[in-house]
Design an enzyme around this catalytic site. Structure first.
Site, mmCIF file in Angstrom:
data_model
loop_
_atom_site.group_PDB
_atom_site.id
_atom_site.type_symbol
_atom_site.label_atom_id
_atom_site.label_comp_id
_atom_site.label_asym_id
_atom_site.label_seq_id
_atom_site.Cartn_x
_atom_site.Cartn_y
_atom_site.Cartn_z
ATOM 1 N N GLU A 241 9.316 16.412 15.306
ATOM 2 C CA GLU A 241 9.002 16.447 14.429
ATOM 3 C C GLU A 241 8.695 17.416 12.811
ATOM 4 O O GLU A 241 7.670 17.307 13.014
ATOM 5 C CB GLU A 241 9.251 14.918 13.791
ATOM 6 C CG GLU A 241 10.205 14.678 11.929
ATOM 7 C CD GLU A 241 9.280 12.649 11.628
ATOM 8 O OE1 GLU A 241 8.373 12.915 12.001
ATOM 9 O OE2 GLU A 241 10.459 12.582 11.529
ATOM 10 N N CYS B 88 13.591 11.001 7.633
ATOM 11 C CA CYS B 88 13.931 10.554 8.782
ATOM 12 C C CYS B 88 14.389 10.518 9.456
ATOM 13 O O CYS B 88 14.833 10.676 10.841
ATOM 14 C CB CYS B 88 12.913 9.118 8.890
ATOM 15 S SG CYS B 88 14.386 8.112 7.882
ATOM 16 N N LYS C 236 0.899 -1.091 -0.088
ATOM 17 C CA LYS C 236 -0.037 0.075 0.602
ATOM 18 C C LYS C 236 1.173 1.833 -0.362
ATOM 19 O O LYS C 236 1.370 1.652 1.174
ATOM 20 C CB LYS C 236 -0.501 0.035 0.999
ATOM 21 C CG LYS C 236 -2.374 0.256 1.102
ATOM 22 C CD LYS C 236 -2.284 2.241 1.109
ATOM 23 C CE LYS C 236 -1.683 2.794 1.672
ATOM 24 N NZ LYS C 236 -2.090 4.831 1.515
ATOM 25 N N GLU D 258 9.302 1.246 11.282
ATOM 26 C CA GLU D 258 10.136 2.264 11.060
ATOM 27 C C GLU D 258 9.699 3.391 11.400
ATOM 28 O O GLU D 258 8.847 4.462 9.995
ATOM 29 C CB GLU D 258 11.290 2.374 9.391
ATOM 30 C CG GLU D 258 12.133 1.179 9.284
ATOM 31 C CD GLU D 258 12.521 0.729 10.892
ATOM 32 O OE1 GLU D 258 13.321 2.171 11.374
ATOM 33 O OE2 GLU D 258 13.756 -0.210 10.576
#
Ligand code: NAD
Length: 489
Positions: free
Chosen positions: A391, A293, A183, A259
């Protein structure tokens, strides 16, 4: 996101049981070019029905198809072929990736696409060395720990490194004899669809690899995490999504690998090679528009060299060429979407109120239709402010001075994340002390983003669960069965 059907635009369909097909609902959504905000393609909007079709196709291929029954050598031959075709189509894939994700074409051509091919070439070699254990008890008793595939694996991926991260999961998943459903992120479905053509060309049996496009929560993504025929979910994306997937997957006890997000740090001591620390910190903060990331999204600099370092940093950041992702000279492209641009701008406003903006943070006047933002540097922000803790996933870098090792370790460890950190110093003992005390899945010493695919990759704390890379990926995508022989004397 719109859902009307348009004539004459490129149509990206699901890939289920070896065939491209429109969604069961007939609904579509648009994928948009972040550099222009124009439609690139309409995409089939996946539903729970589409996931069900894909899960049944993948299950059938797993239970009765040749893939799990082939020798690992035969499977790895197909993997190698897939890697070769990716390289042969590098230009087309790179262009599609840059159009869809807004990233500079130089990065797609030299980074994302070759790495996607290497993910297949690496696992085609590495998976053949995977070992299985044998436990002998005297001469007449043997316990064999045999590695078996998991079954049907759900793979859910983000938009920042679309093909790179999808192939990082697909290659080890297939090497171990599983079948899977990908997906892809709804913002970047283009290269995944081109990849489906590649697996067809490579001769992967039907049903082994499937794609269902669509949304996450309440869409195809969530349906995948709940489907009873799906045995595992390997997910890369936001920490909050990881929590939702864990809750949804609990109903059917899926094996999970996550992750997740990060708030990386570059820690620069006065005795470091300051030139190297400076240029690498700039790359770490602004590569891929800061949408990584592993980004070094906080920069800690020892107070003795802080004023001079900041001055040189600002000069360097001003030289970054922001512009059309398809221009080979561009170093920073467009942010993924208008919504994300606005989110990042919200943080910039916060930063201006609480600290000092030294450069950047403006839209590009010459390209007003795209989601462009010039790279920004902030000082005077408290290390525990939202700007320095959350973040942002954009081109915004706070620089924070420190006096001692203890202080910088505490500030670095203060976020909920624990994915990556870089330590810059020529004192090896100091580097060692920091690398043991930082609560981070990856610590780079005098470097950043240096990867070896056999080494484990993953985050501590809210940055992840489990590890990817080499045998760590192969362990996730397989399970052991103990078969015991008791021989007669
Ligand atoms: P996201 O979590 O919003 O979406 C990722 C994927 O999950 C998409 O395909 C989305 O459709 C799907 N999804 C969303 N909600 C879902 C749900 N409830 N159930 C099932 N699927 C769902 O993340 P994003 O915005 O696409 O990506 C950016 C994030 O990814 C950042 O936090 C970044 O740090 C992280 N990331 C981590 C790594 C790593 O290796 N640790 C690598 C790249 C990106």
């Amino acid at each position: 996101m719109k859902t009307e059907v348009r004539a004459k635009t490129l149509q990206l369909n699901h890939f289920i049981g070896g065939e491209f097909s429109a969604g069961s609902s007939g609904q579509t959504f648009d994928t948009i070019n972040p550099a222009t905000n124009e439609v690139i393609a309409t995409v089939a909007l996946g539903t729970a029905d589409d996931i069900d079709r894909a899960a049944k196709a993948a299950r059938k291929a797993f239970e009765t198809g040749p893939w799990p029954r082939m020798s690992i050598r035969e499977r790895c031959d197909v993997l190698r072929k897939i890697g070769d075709i990716i390289l042969a189509k590098r230009e087309v894939l790179a262009r599609a990736e840059s159009m869809d994700a807004g990233k500079p074409i130089s990065e797609s051509l030299e980074g994302d696409i070759p790495r996607s091919a290497y993910n297949f070439h690496f696992f085609a070699d590495y998976a053949q060395s995977v070992h299985e254990d044998l436990f002998s008890v005297g001469e007449y008793e043997r316990h064999m720990a045999v590695r078996e595939p998991l079954g049907v694996c759900g793979l859910i991926t983000p938009w920042n490194l679309p093909l790179y991260l999808a192939t990082w999961k697909i290659a080890p998943c297939l090497a171990m004899g599983n079948t899977c459903i990908l997906k892809p992120a709804e913002w970047t479905p283009y290269t995944a669809t081109l990849f489906a053509e590649i697996v067809q060309e490579a001769g992967l049996p039907k049903g082994v690899f499937n794609i269902v496009h669509g949304l996450g929560a309440n869409g195809a993504g969530e349906a995948l995490t709940r489907h009873p025929l799906v045995d595992s979910i390997s997910f890369t994306g936001e920490t909050s999504t990881g929590k939702a997937i864990m809750a949804a997957g609990a109903q059917t006890l899926k094996k999970l690998s996550f992750e997740l997000g990060g708030k990386g740090a570059n820690i620069v001591f006065a005795d470091a090679d300051l030139e190297d620390a400076l240029s690498t910190s700039v790359r770490a903060a602004f590569r891929n528009q800061g949408e990584i990331c592993l980004a070094g999204s906080r920069l800690f600099v020892e107070d003795k060299v802080y004023p001079d370092f900041v001055e040189r940093l600002v000069e360097k950041v001003k030289q970054i060429k922001v512009g059309d992702p398809l221009d080979p000279k561009t170093q920073m492209g467009a942010l993924i979407s208008k919504e994300h641009l606005q989110k990042v701008e919200g943080y910039l406003e916060m930063g201006k109120k609480e600290g000092k903006l030294l450069t950047g943070g403006t839209r590009l006047a010459e390209l007003p239709n795209g989601n462009f933002l010039t790279p920004s540097v902030f000082t005077d922000l408290p290390f525990n402010s939202r700007f320095c803790q959350e973040e942002i996933f954009g081109p915004a870098l706070p620089v924070i001075p420190f006096k001692s090792e203890e202080e910088v370790i505490n500030m670095t460890n203060s976020t909920p994340y624990g994915l990556s950190a870089s330590v810059w110093s020529t004192d090896v003992d100091r580097c060692h002390r920091l690398s043991t005390k930082l609560r981070s899945g990856l610590v780079w010493v005098n470097c950043w983003f240096v990867r070896e695919l056999r080494a484990p990759f993953g985050g501590q704390k809210s940055s992840g669960l489990g590890r990817e890379g080499g045998r760590y990926s192969l362990d996730f995508f397989s399970q052991t069965k103990t078969i015991t022989y008791k021989y007669k004397k």
